[in-house]
Scaffold this motif. Structure first.
Motif, PDB file in Angstrom:
ATOM      1  N   THR A  41      -5.141  -0.135   3.993  1.00  0.00           N
ATOM      2  CA  THR A  41      -3.902  -0.332   3.232  1.00  0.00           C
ATOM      3  C   THR A  41      -2.723   0.184   4.039  1.00  0.00           C
ATOM      4  O   THR A  41      -1.657  -0.447   4.067  1.00  0.00           O
ATOM      5  N   TRP A  42      -2.909   1.300   4.710  1.00  0.00           N
ATOM      6  CA  TRP A  42      -1.834   1.854   5.546  1.00  0.00           C
ATOM      7  C   TRP A  42      -1.475   0.898   6.677  1.00  0.00           C
ATOM      8  O   TRP A  42      -0.328   0.833   7.119  1.00  0.00           O
ATOM      9  N   ASP A  43      -2.448   0.127   7.162  1.00  0.00           N
ATOM     10  CA  ASP A  43      -2.188  -0.853   8.225  1.00  0.00           C
ATOM     11  C   ASP A  43      -1.330  -2.025   7.759  1.00  0.00           C
ATOM     12  O   ASP A  43      -0.908  -2.840   8.581  1.00  0.00           O
ATOM     13  N   THR A  44      -1.067  -2.129   6.458  1.00  0.00           N
ATOM     14  CA  THR A  44      -0.135  -3.157   5.975  1.00  0.00           C
ATOM     15  C   THR A  44       1.301  -2.630   5.971  1.00  0.00           C
ATOM     16  O   THR A  44       2.205  -3.353   5.549  1.00  0.00           O
ATOM     17  N   ALA A  45       1.494  -1.399   6.440  1.00  0.00           N
ATOM     18  CA  ALA A  45       2.830  -0.791   6.542  1.00  0.00           C
ATOM     19  C   ALA A  45       3.592  -0.804   5.219  1.00  0.00           C
ATOM     20  O   ALA A  45       4.641  -1.447   5.095  1.00  0.00           O
ATOM     21  N   PRO A  46       3.102  -0.097   4.205  1.00  0.00           N
ATOM     22  CA  PRO A  46       3.763  -0.094   2.891  1.00  0.00           C
ATOM     23  C   PRO A  46       5.224   0.323   2.946  1.00  0.00           C
ATOM     24  O   PRO A  46       6.039  -0.187   2.174  1.00  0.00           O
ATOM     25  N   SER A  47       5.574   1.230   3.846  1.00  0.00           N
ATOM     26  CA  SER A  47       6.954   1.722   3.897  1.00  0.00           C
ATOM     27  C   SER A  47       7.944   0.649   4.317  1.00  0.00           C
ATOM     28  O   SER A  47       9.155   0.804   4.118  1.00  0.00           O
ATOM     29  N   LEU A  48       7.453  -0.454   4.899  1.00  0.00           N
ATOM     30  CA  LEU A  48       8.337  -1.539   5.323  1.00  0.00           C
ATOM     31  C   LEU A  48       8.464  -2.640   4.269  1.00  0.00           C
ATOM     32  O   LEU A  48       9.191  -3.616   4.480  1.00  0.00           O
ATOM     33  N   LEU A  49       7.765  -2.496   3.153  1.00  0.00           N
ATOM     34  CA  LEU A  49       7.903  -3.476   2.072  1.00  0.00           C
ATOM     35  C   LEU A  49       9.265  -3.345   1.405  1.00  0.00           C
ATOM     36  O   LEU A  49       9.914  -2.301   1.477  1.00  0.00           O
ATOM     37  N   TRP A  55       2.760   4.781  -2.728  1.00  0.00           N
ATOM     38  CA  TRP A  55       1.374   4.533  -2.348  1.00  0.00           C
ATOM     39  C   TRP A  55       0.544   5.792  -2.506  1.00  0.00           C
ATOM     40  O   TRP A  55       1.056   6.909  -2.560  1.00  0.00           O
ATOM     41  N   HIS A  56      -0.756   5.575  -2.635  1.00  0.00           N
ATOM     42  CA  HIS A  56      -1.753   6.649  -2.585  1.00  0.00           C
ATOM     43  C   HIS A  56      -2.788   6.187  -1.568  1.00  0.00           C
ATOM     44  O   HIS A  56      -3.573   5.281  -1.844  1.00  0.00           O
ATOM     45  N   VAL A  57      -2.792   6.796  -0.386  1.00  0.00           N
ATOM     46  CA  VAL A  57      -3.656   6.359   0.713  1.00  0.00           C
ATOM     47  C   VAL A  57      -4.531   7.523   1.166  1.00  0.00           C
ATOM     48  O   VAL A  57      -4.018   8.566   1.576  1.00  0.00           O
ATOM     49  N   ASP A  58      -5.846   7.317   1.093  1.00  0.00           N
ATOM     50  CA  ASP A  58      -6.798   8.334   1.532  1.00  0.00           C
ATOM     51  C   ASP A  58      -7.770   7.699   2.524  1.00  0.00           C
ATOM     52  O   ASP A  58      -8.496   6.757   2.187  1.00  0.00           O
ATOM     53  N   ILE A 204     -11.966  -0.588  13.783  1.00  0.00           N
ATOM     54  CA  ILE A 204     -11.638  -1.229  12.502  1.00  0.00           C
ATOM     55  C   ILE A 204     -10.147  -1.405  12.253  1.00  0.00           C
ATOM     56  O   ILE A 204      -9.745  -2.295  11.502  1.00  0.00           O
ATOM     57  N   HIS A 205      -9.301  -0.612  12.875  1.00  0.00           N
ATOM     58  CA  HIS A 205      -7.871  -0.666  12.561  1.00  0.00           C
ATOM     59  C   HIS A 205      -7.134  -1.692  13.418  1.00  0.00           C
ATOM     60  O   HIS A 205      -7.594  -2.067  14.491  1.00  0.00           O
ATOM     61  N   MET A 206      -5.968  -2.115  12.924  1.00  0.00           N
ATOM     62  CA  MET A 206      -5.182  -3.151  13.579  1.00  0.00           C
ATOM     63  C   MET A 206      -4.182  -2.567  14.574  1.00  0.00           C
ATOM     64  O   MET A 206      -3.632  -1.492  14.364  1.00  0.00           O
ATOM     65  N   LYS A 207      -3.941  -3.312  15.655  1.00  0.00           N
ATOM     66  CA  LYS A 207      -2.897  -2.931  16.605  1.00  0.00           C
ATOM     67  C   LYS A 207      -1.517  -3.092  15.971  1.00  0.00           C
ATOM     68  O   LYS A 207      -1.280  -4.033  15.212  1.00  0.00           O
ATOM     69  N   THR A 208      -0.619  -2.200  16.321  1.00  0.00           N
ATOM     70  CA  THR A 208       0.726  -2.218  15.734  1.00  0.00           C
ATOM     71  C   THR A 208       1.465  -3.506  16.032  1.00  0.00           C
ATOM     72  O   THR A 208       2.145  -4.063  15.168  1.00  0.00           O
ATOM     73  N   ASP A 209       1.356  -4.013  17.264  1.00  0.00           N
ATOM     74  CA  ASP A 209       2.198  -5.138  17.667  1.00  0.00           C
ATOM     75  C   ASP A 209       1.554  -6.499  17.426  1.00  0.00           C
ATOM     76  O   ASP A 209       2.130  -7.526  17.797  1.00  0.00           O
ATOM     77  N   THR A 210       0.382  -6.541  16.827  1.00  0.00           N
ATOM     78  CA  THR A 210      -0.253  -7.832  16.538  1.00  0.00           C
ATOM     79  C   THR A 210      -0.874  -7.821  15.137  1.00  0.00           C
ATOM     80  O   THR A 210      -0.358  -8.426  14.204  1.00  0.00           O
TER      81      THR A 210
END
Length: 251
Positions: A41-49, A55-58, A204-210
């Motif tokens: 969920t954090w990899d969807t960048a909630p702060s940029l929505l 959010w609650h991210v654990d 498992i996590h996504m790259k920032t620029d892609t």
């Protein structure tokens, strides 16, 4: 024969469309959003929505675990879900299923939040699998065991929620479908990547620029927000153009 519109009429219609669009944008920005999940969920960048977002991210945790242990999420900017959902009614709530939970456990957990938020649209953020097991999980039709990142599992969860709450609206991010589309394009030499791991930054996590650009805009789409490259201005233009084409496949 129809008479041409007067200059006054043209100006009036133009102003009406502009004011209507501005009003819709203001309405979207006034909406509130809450996201519950782990680092995917954090990899969807909630702060940029857009809009009012909390959010609650654990990290690494399933939804049943987050429900049972809300006290110390790994992301310190989290608003603890018991406080958030008891004190405020949100317009859209994203919840992310993950490894460790069964469908019945996910259903029971999400149901409690659905009942706490009677006016919210709920979004199932599909997350995604580790790159090593992604293809096998995606193809799996099994839904009776532990959670897998597959359309079969997500669709079964959504069907169970819709059956239990027929008057509520449920959506999904389709993140797993987007990754499968990228993989198919790679295999057919239609993507600017050599292999699917090129958009992962680790197992498992996504790259920032892609990958994060893709997942952020998948979440925006599910939430009814326009596509955005805010925070991703340095993404290679050709890569961004390709990722936008993948996002265009979302219904």
């Amino acid at each position: 024969m129809l008479k041409p519109l007067s200059l006054f009429a043209v100006c009036f219609i133009t102003l009406w469309f502009v004011s209507s669009e501005t009003a819709l944008q203001a309405e979207d920005k006034a909406k509130s959003y809450f996201l519950i999940g782990n680092s995917l969920t954090w990899d969807t960048a909630p702060s940029l929505l857009d809009g009012d977002v909390q959010w609650h991210v654990d990290c690494g945790k399933s939804l049943p675990y987050i429900m049972a242990h809300p006290e110390m999420p790994c992301v310190k900017t989290s608003t603890l879900w018991p406080q958030a959902l008891q004190e405020k009614q949100y317009d859209l709530i994203s919840v992310q299923s993950h490894y460790g939970a069964t469908l019945d456990e996910d259903l029971a957990t999400i149901s409690k939040w659905v009942e706490m938020q009677p006016g919210a649209t709920f979004i199932i953020h599909t997350g995604w699998a580790r790159s090593e097991t992604r293809a096998k999980e995606y193809a799996s039709k099994e839904t009776s065991g532990k959670m897998q990142h597959s359309p079969a599992y997500i669709n079964a969860l959504l069907a169970a929620l819709q059956k239990k709450y027929p008057d509520r609206k449920f959506k999904q991010t389709h993140a797993i479908d987007l990754l499968d589309q990228v993989n198919a394009d790679i295999e057919n030499n239609k993507a600017p990547f050599d292999e699917i791991t090129d958009i992962y930054r680790d197992a498992i996590h996504m790259k920032t620029d892609t990958g994060r650009y893709l997942m952020h805009n998948a979440m925006r789409h599910a939430m009814g927000q326009p596509r955005s490259d805010k925070g991703y201005e340095k993404v290679d233009p050709q890569v961004k153009q390709y990722l936008n084409q993948v996002l265009d496949t979302l219904k």
